[in-house]
Design a protein around this motif. Structure first.
Motif, PDB file in Angstrom:
ATOM      1  N   PRO A  68       0.813  -1.228   0.000  1.00  0.00           N
ATOM      2  CA  PRO A  68       0.000   0.000   0.000  1.00  0.00           C
ATOM      3  C   PRO A  68       0.843   1.272   0.000  1.00  0.00           C
ATOM      4  N   ALA A  71       2.338   1.610  -3.489  1.00  0.00           N
ATOM      5  CA  ALA A  71       1.315   1.937  -4.482  1.00  0.00           C
ATOM      6  C   ALA A  71       0.885   3.403  -4.371  1.00  0.00           C
ATOM      7  N   ALA A  72       0.657   3.863  -3.137  1.00  0.00           N
ATOM      8  CA  ALA A  72       0.254   5.260  -2.949  1.00  0.00           C
ATOM      9  C   ALA A  72       1.356   6.206  -3.397  1.00  0.00           C
ATOM     10  N   PRO A 129      -6.747   1.087  -4.954  1.00  0.00           N
ATOM     11  CA  PRO A 129      -6.908   0.106  -3.863  1.00  0.00           C
ATOM     12  C   PRO A 129      -7.289  -1.287  -4.362  1.00  0.00           C
ATOM     13  N   VAL A 132      -4.196  -3.063  -5.523  1.00  0.00           N
ATOM     14  CA  VAL A 132      -3.451  -3.569  -4.365  1.00  0.00           C
ATOM     15  C   VAL A 132      -4.134  -4.805  -3.799  1.00  0.00           C
ATOM     16  N   THR A 170      -4.232   1.371   1.755  1.00  0.00           N
ATOM     17  CA  THR A 170      -3.954   2.153   0.541  1.00  0.00           C
ATOM     18  C   THR A 170      -4.734   3.458   0.553  1.00  0.00           C
TER      19      THR A 170
END
Length: 823
Positions: A68, A71-72, A129, A132, A170
């Motif tokens: 998370p 990814a963010a 999200p 993820v 996320t």
């Protein structure tokens, strides 16, 4: 000698101290900038977070934090993702090699899914999200299959739990990652953003759960330090929230850390309640919480170790620079630092706005000067226009005449002067030429009649051209006056904006202390102006249940404190107990005006040619006006109504009354070519000192009744719309309390029949009226005039009556000192 040397040595030493302080300040600022570049711009801070999150686990097996976070960051700060990727893998490597392999693989799987999904999804942020979620679920099942060559229901369940946690994290990290560069943010933090930031920080600290130094658990020290920071900067509410959230995440990461949640929550609450004691008070709250919670522990050794951890956290807290805590505090609503930051921001906006308004004022002033510059009409221009006029006449009459050379060569001056005289005479006598001029011209010219007819035709064109030029000049003057008036209004507005409100902070605190000393609950006070006669204060108080304490208590107390009468200008009472009441207090004007009006249309009709208005304009002034349109009926009504409507709008905008009337005159003059006009009777009363201005434009006199005498007010101005340019004659008069001002239209002043001296008759009638009520006076005067006409209303009639009175507040001033004496 020593004294003389001392006079030189002391300034040198002071200069050295100043230079040393300046050098240290520059060094610290440079170091601060370098650290900011290193940690924020170069991505070292994100690398550290990635490293710690790579080590973070829940229930010793689940790792929902690393992907998370990556990814963010990949969605928001792609240029920093290489550092984050290295940090996550490095952190996982410190735990075990398989964990590092898993982190590398799960991030690679996410990048593949993200690349495929980005071509399909319209909103990447909403889809992130889910990317993820899918990556964690698929990746964890593949990892279990590689490890055990079998996937059970337990593996599916645990993979689903880890993917669900990653889905939520996320969303949280998307809000909290931008907060890591808080130095670049200027807005306040919402509650959700604060919680998101705490979750990120606590998640990062779970990476230190296995770390110990001399028997002290690093995660316990850091978590307590975090609670101290937020309890000190934001108070008990945020401090206890930070404690609960941090303790919950620590408990999920390690079941043995669940008792820590109680300690962190309690210490956040106590520290926030004791924040008035500064850092010592907050640290004392942590130690008290440690002792109270530690009593329920398993033994004295654990309590002693917990106390050591709290003491180390307090030491780190004391070493934290004030600039860091202030930076955190100014982003959290409700703190003093946040209020100061908002005031500074509003002050900056105010200054920018004032500068822009002042610039616009300068532009309008320049445009006004440009429009007001008109070429003066000198003798050369007059002669040139006359030459053009005569050339047009001679082109149609003299060009083909056989005596052209005799008239325009041998006798040029005589011919030119004669034709000029004919033009002037025709213009002055409405196209009629005297017999003498005809005879003289016929003796000089063999085509005299044709020339005269041509001059007469050209004269109409010449006059129309002259009228058009005057209208253009009048339009330019109107635009110049309006632009100048707007420029003055904007300039005054810019000065009002730039009035410094922050200088009243000390007075605000004094007022709060004084009012609270009498048992009044005051939430907030804002002072905008403390000038004598122009006080402007806003006060917010808790729900009062409609008891009216603003008018009955606060206003009388403020009156005594400020030394002048203060009244409630505007009040908004709360409807429910949990809401607040708001009131605006301003200086009471020394005078008030009571008014009365009586009006009637001609022959008892419904539409009167007279219009009237009574308005309160800015700066504590009150205006009364009557306008009488030419004639009667709808057209006269529209003319007078239009005049007063323009007057009202212009006066309320802040433009000077003389400029306002000149502008209205120009507008009415240019609006139509018909011979229409309207009178205007305007009185402007200053409610602070009762000084009054009377502007009468074609209107009848007004009268002031003062005890046993009547004063006549009159001025000589033609009605609006007749002349294009005129000077406004202003009459000033100092009114007194109990004076009665009577204004009327010509239907009242010229209405009485068979009265030789109307002035004396009106004065006598005004003195004979026994009542002082404005409405009754207006009705009685109207009735007297109609009675002299045998009950007939032969013209539109309007009478406006105003009584000047001292402004006596409802509640007496409450003396502050006498109350304190008996308190």
């Amino acid at each position: 000698m020593e004294k003389v040397l001392g006079n030189y040595v002391e300034p040198i030493q002071e200069r050295k101290i100043i230079d040393y302080r300046l050098t240290m300040h520059n060094f610290l600022e440079a170091t601060k900038k370098r650290l900011e570049i290193l940690f924020i711009k170069r991505g070292l801070l994100l690398f550290i977070f990635g490293f710690m999150l790579g080590r973070a686990f829940i229930l010793s097996t689940l790792s929902p934090f690393s992907l998370p976070f990556f990814a963010a960051a990949y969605f928001m700060k792609k240029n920093k993702t290489p550092a984050i990727f290295i940090g996550l893998v490095s952190g996982a490597l410190t735990v075990s090699i398989p964990n590092a392999i898993y982190s590398f693989g799960i991030i690679s799987l996410f990048l593949i899914i993200y690349r495929i999904g980005s071509n399909l999804a319209k909103n990447e942020m909403r889809a992130l999200p889910y990317y993820v979620l899918g990556s964690i679920f698929i990746g964890r099942l593949l990892w279990h299959f590689i490890e055990t060559s079998n996937i059970t229901l337990y593996h599916i369940l645990m993979s689903g739990i880890e993917a669900s946690l990653a889905f939520v994290l996320t969303i949280i990290f998307l809000q909290s990652i931008p907060l890591l560069t808080m130095s670049l943010r200027k807005q306040s933090l919402k509650t959700e953003e604060i919680v998101s930031l705490i979750i990120l920080l606590a998640s990062m600290m779970t990476g230190t759960i296995q770390w110990e130094v001399e028997g002290l658990t690093v995660s316990h020290v850091l978590s307590r330090y975090l609670v101290l920071i937020f309890a000190f900067t934001a108070g008990a509410t945020v401090g206890s929230t930070v404690g609960v959230v941090t303790g919950l995440i620590f408990g999920l990461a390690n079941i043995e850390s669940f008792p820590e949640m109680s300690l962190l929550a309690f210490s956040g609450l106590l520290g926030g309640l004791l924040k008035e004691g500064k850092k010592i008070g907050v640290s004392f709250g942590l130690l008290i919480a440690t002792l109270l919670i530690g009593m329920y522990g398993e033994g004295a050794s654990i309590l002693t170790m917990s106390l050591y951890e709290s003491l180390v956290a307090s030491l780190l807290f004391f070493l934290t620079p004030k600039s860091l805590t202030n930076k955190v505090a100014k982003h959290i609503p409700g703190t003093a630092e946040y209020s100061a930051e908002q005031q500074q921001y509003m002050r900056k906006i105010r200054d920018v706005t004032a500068r822009r308004v002042d610039q616009f004022s300068s532009i309008f002033q320049t445009l006004s000067k440009s429009f007001s510059k008109q070429a003066p009409l000198d003798d050369y221009d007059d002669a040139r226009e006359m030459d053009y006029f005569l050339s047009n006449v001679t082109e149609k009459t003299c060009q083909m005449c056989f005596k052209k050379e005799n008239c325009w060569v041998r006798q040029f001056n005589k011919t030119y002067d004669s034709m000029t005289s004919i033009m002037t005479e025709l213009s002055d006598n409405d196209g009629v030429l005297s017999s003498k001029t005809k005879k003289d011209w016929s003796q000089h010219c063999i085509r005299s009649d044709k020339v005269v007819d041509s001059i007469q035709k050209q004269l109409h064109l010449y006059q129309a051209n002259q009228k058009l030029k005057k209208q253009v000049q009048e339009s330019r003057r109107l635009v110049a006056d309006q632009l100048l008036g707007v420029s003055e209004v904007m300039s005054n507005f810019a000065k009002e904006i730039q009035k410094e409100r922050a200088n009243h902070e000390k007075q605000e605190e004094q007022l709060i202390d004084t009012l609270q000393s009498f048992g009044l609950e005051i939430d907030h006070i804002e002072i905008y102006n403390l000038e004598q006669g122009n006080v402007d204060i806003d006060i917010t108080i808790p729900y009062c249940g409609g008891m009216g304490q603003c008018e009955k208590l606060i206003a009388p107390l403020l009156s005594d404190i400020l030394g002048e009468t203060i009244t409630v200008y505007k009040e908004e009472c709360a409807a429910f107990p949990h809401e607040s009441c708001y009131a605006n207090f301003r200086s009471a004007k020394k005078f008030v005006v009571d008014t009365g009006v009586a009006h009637a249309a001609k022959d008892g009709g419904f539409l009167s040619g007279d219009s009237y208005t009574m308005i309160e304009i800015g700066a504590g002034k009150y205006a009364l006006a009557i306008s009488d349109g030419m004639g009667n009926g709808e057209r006269a009504h529209n003319e007078s109504y239009e005049t007063l409507l323009l007057l009202k709008k212009i006066l309320q905008s802040g433009i000077d009354e003389e400029v306002a009337i000149k502008s209205i005159n120009s507008i009415l003059t240019l609006r139509t070519t018909d011979e229409i006009y309207a009178t205007l009777d305007l009185a402007i009363i200053d409610l602070q000192d009762a000084k009054s201005k009377f502007i009468k434009v074609g209107s009848t006199p007004s009268f002031i009744k003062r005890s046993d005498k009547v004063i006549k007010i009159q001025a000589n101005n033609l009605p609006i719309g007749i002349l294009q340019e005129f000077e406004v004659d202003v009459v000033s008069e100092q009114l007194k309390a109990e004076d009665i001002l009577i204004m009327m239209s010509d239907g009242i002043f010229e209405g009485p029949k068979h009265i030789e001296n109307i002035d004396l008759w009106l004065k006598r009638k005004i003195l004979e009226i026994e009542t002082n009520d404005p409405q009754e006076i207006a009705d009685l005067l109207m009735e007297e005039v109609i009675r002299t006409r045998g009950g007939y209303i032969e013209d539109d009639m309007t009478v406006v009556v105003a009584k000047i009175k001292h402004n006596n507040p409802k509640w007496k001033t409450i003396p502050v000192e006498s109350i304190r004496k008996y308190a």
